[in-house]
Write a protein that holds these residues in place. Structure first.
Motif, PDB file in Angstrom:
ATOM      1  N   LEU A 144      36.008  32.831  40.728  1.00 54.03           N
ATOM      2  CA  LEU A 144      36.640  34.028  40.196  1.00 54.03           C
ATOM      3  C   LEU A 144      35.579  34.944  39.582  1.00 54.03           C
ATOM      4  O   LEU A 144      34.755  34.493  38.787  1.00 54.03           O
ATOM      5  CB  LEU A 144      37.663  33.664  39.111  1.00 54.03           C
ATOM      6  N   ASN A 186      34.616  38.651  37.486  1.00 57.72           N
ATOM      7  CA  ASN A 186      35.171  39.713  36.641  1.00 57.72           C
ATOM      8  C   ASN A 186      35.041  41.073  37.338  1.00 57.72           C
ATOM      9  O   ASN A 186      34.545  41.177  38.464  1.00 57.72           O
ATOM     10  CB  ASN A 186      34.516  39.708  35.256  1.00 57.72           C
ATOM     11  N   SER A 187      35.486  42.126  36.670  1.00 57.07           N
ATOM     12  CA  SER A 187      35.616  43.445  37.298  1.00 57.07           C
ATOM     13  C   SER A 187      34.289  44.016  37.790  1.00 57.07           C
ATOM     14  O   SER A 187      34.189  44.506  38.923  1.00 57.07           O
ATOM     15  CB  SER A 187      36.252  44.438  36.309  1.00 57.07           C
ATOM     16  N   SER A 207      32.853  42.023  40.658  1.00 56.82           N
ATOM     17  CA  SER A 207      33.697  42.280  41.837  1.00 56.82           C
ATOM     18  C   SER A 207      33.335  43.609  42.480  1.00 56.82           C
ATOM     19  O   SER A 207      33.251  43.735  43.707  1.00 56.82           O
ATOM     20  CB  SER A 207      35.178  42.296  41.436  1.00 56.82           C
ATOM     21  N   SER A 211      38.467  40.672  40.952  1.00 57.10           N
ATOM     22  CA  SER A 211      39.380  41.292  39.993  1.00 57.10           C
ATOM     23  C   SER A 211      40.129  42.436  40.663  1.00 57.10           C
ATOM     24  O   SER A 211      39.589  43.137  41.513  1.00 57.10           O
ATOM     25  CB  SER A 211      38.606  41.835  38.790  1.00 57.10           C
ATOM     26  N   ASP A 212      41.376  42.649  40.246  1.00 55.17           N
ATOM     27  CA  ASP A 212      42.174  43.745  40.797  1.00 55.17           C
ATOM     28  C   ASP A 212      41.666  45.103  40.340  1.00 55.17           C
ATOM     29  O   ASP A 212      41.825  46.098  41.035  1.00 55.17           O
ATOM     30  CB  ASP A 212      43.641  43.571  40.400  1.00 55.17           C
ATOM     31  N   SER A 216      38.521  46.182  40.003  1.00 60.06           N
ATOM     32  CA  SER A 216      37.086  46.200  40.272  1.00 60.06           C
ATOM     33  C   SER A 216      36.512  47.590  40.017  1.00 60.06           C
ATOM     34  O   SER A 216      36.961  48.563  40.614  1.00 60.06           O
ATOM     35  CB  SER A 216      36.820  45.804  41.726  1.00 60.06           C
ATOM     36  N   ILE A 243      38.774  42.782  32.335  1.00 58.79           N
ATOM     37  CA  ILE A 243      39.709  42.579  33.439  1.00 58.79           C
ATOM     38  C   ILE A 243      41.099  43.028  32.991  1.00 58.79           C
ATOM     39  O   ILE A 243      41.419  42.976  31.804  1.00 58.79           O
ATOM     40  CB  ILE A 243      39.729  41.095  33.907  1.00 58.79           C
ATOM     41  N   LYS A 276      46.948  42.296  35.343  1.00 58.34           N
ATOM     42  CA  LYS A 276      47.267  41.681  36.631  1.00 58.34           C
ATOM     43  C   LYS A 276      46.240  40.609  36.995  1.00 58.34           C
ATOM     44  O   LYS A 276      46.588  39.518  37.456  1.00 58.34           O
ATOM     45  CB  LYS A 276      47.323  42.763  37.714  1.00 58.34           C
ATOM     46  N   THR A 277      44.971  40.920  36.752  1.00 59.22           N
ATOM     47  CA  THR A 277      43.897  39.950  37.027  1.00 59.22           C
ATOM     48  C   THR A 277      44.000  38.746  36.103  1.00 59.22           C
ATOM     49  O   THR A 277      43.808  37.599  36.532  1.00 59.22           O
ATOM     50  CB  THR A 277      42.514  40.626  36.878  1.00 59.22           C
ATOM     51  N   LYS A 298      46.655  36.513  37.430  1.00 58.70           N
ATOM     52  CA  LYS A 298      46.192  35.886  38.675  1.00 58.70           C
ATOM     53  C   LYS A 298      45.201  34.747  38.377  1.00 58.70           C
ATOM     54  O   LYS A 298      45.315  33.653  38.927  1.00 58.70           O
ATOM     55  CB  LYS A 298      45.542  36.943  39.575  1.00 58.70           C
TER      56      LYS A 298
END
Length: 324
Positions: free
Chosen positions: A193, A195-196, A199, A213-214, A216, A223, A226-227, A230
């Motif tokens: 996984l 982080n933003s 990512s 991360s969603d 990014s 983050i 939503k992330t 997840k």
């Protein structure tokens, strides 16, 4: 490597202990003592055997010049309280001398002349080819400290025989320094996984077990919700969690949410389900210490860059020096 337990320490033996003393100091006061606390078993063992530990290490990045705020004198009250005044000696910040970072032969001989035995108890600095990590071992019988040994044993457990699923969480801001360990664990872990910021900087193909991360963005400070959800869902499947690097700009309260949520979830899994959790790195330690949960993980590695390099390469310059 030879263990400290086998070192020929007797009454009066001087033991040069390369320690991890790089702790945060503000207004001459130590803000967080985790690294120092982990030195105590090694130092007390030497004293109990009749030896005199010479505590040596660095604080900060003085770049070869004296800086009063980075002097080891600020550590004296701590060591006096923990191991007793006059039972040890402490050297001044090794990095006040520019030769420390040059792995200088003459400086190595100078340091070695102060002691009979050398012990490396600074895993966190052992990815550096510095004089007190590498050069000095050519001139003294050399041993590995108890905490250093524990670091290697724990990280070996994660890399060679982890209970699966293995989930790896990587934070921080520099993808380049994390890339070797990310690539390695993409091959070994069930999920990795990021982080933003990491990512956003990921430019290679995205394998199935790499989770970005969603939100990014290279501008991201944390983050998003939503992330967080997840990541929580994924780590709930874990039997082993390895975490290196905070997930956001934890220094500011408004950006510590991601780190806080994932840290608390990891602690919950550790305590309630027996998940084996390993976290590491100076910023990671500072972040979870700020949250008041530093002692609730299975193991906290003092190494940041050293931990990542060891995980990627299975060795370090400091380890090679002890083995040669």
């Amino acid at each position: 490597m030879q263990s400290l337990i086998d070192a020929p320490i007797k009454q009066g033996t001087k033991v040069f202990v390369r320690c991890d003393i790089d702790v945060p100091i503000e207004n001459n006061v130590i803000r967080e003592t985790y690294r120092l606390d982990n030195l105590l078993p090694t130092l007390k063992f030497i004293i109990e055997k009749g030896g005199i530990p010479l505590i040596a290490g660095h604080i900060g990045k003085p770049e070869g010049v004296f800086k009063e705020e980075l002097s080891t004198k600020h550590l004296i009250p701590y060591f006096n309280e923990k191991i007793g005044e006059s039972r040890y000696e402490i050297l001044e910040n090794l990095r006040f001398d520019s030769r420390e970072e040059q792995n200088d032969t003459n400086f190595a001989k100078e340091l070695a002349s102060k002691a009979d035995i050398y012990v490396n108890e600074s895993f966190a600095t052992s990815h550096r080819e510095h004089t007190s990590i590498v050069g000095i071992t050519r001139y003294l019988p050399s041993y590995v400290g108890f905490r250093f040994q524990k670091e290697i044993e724990t990280l070996n457990k994660v890399t060679t025989n982890p209970d699966k699923p293995l989930i790896v969480i990587i934070g921080g801001i520099k993808l380049e320094s994390k890339l070797p360990v990310i690539d390695k664990f993409i091959q070994k872990a069930d999920y990795v996984l990021l982080n933003s910021i990491l990512s956003a900087n990921w430019s290679k193909e995205i394998p199935q077990n790499l989770v970005l991360s969603d939100n990014s963005s290279v501008e991201s400070k944390d983050i998003d919700t939503k992330t967080i959800e997840k990541f929580k869902q994924i780590i709930n499947s874990a039997k082993t969690i390895l975490w290196a690097g905070p997930l956001g700009m934890y220094e500011k309260e408004e950006y510590i949410t991601g780190t806080k949520e994932i840290a608390n979830e990891t602690v919950k899994l550790t305590q309630e389900k027996g998940v084996f959790s390993v976290i590491g790195g100076g910023d990671t330690i500072a972040a979870v210490d700020k949250l008041g949960i530093l002692n609730k993980f299975s193991f906290v590695s003092t190494g940041g860059g050293a931990m990542l390099q060891y995980l990627a390469e299975d060795t370090l310059p400091g380890i090679k020096a002890l083995e040669s």
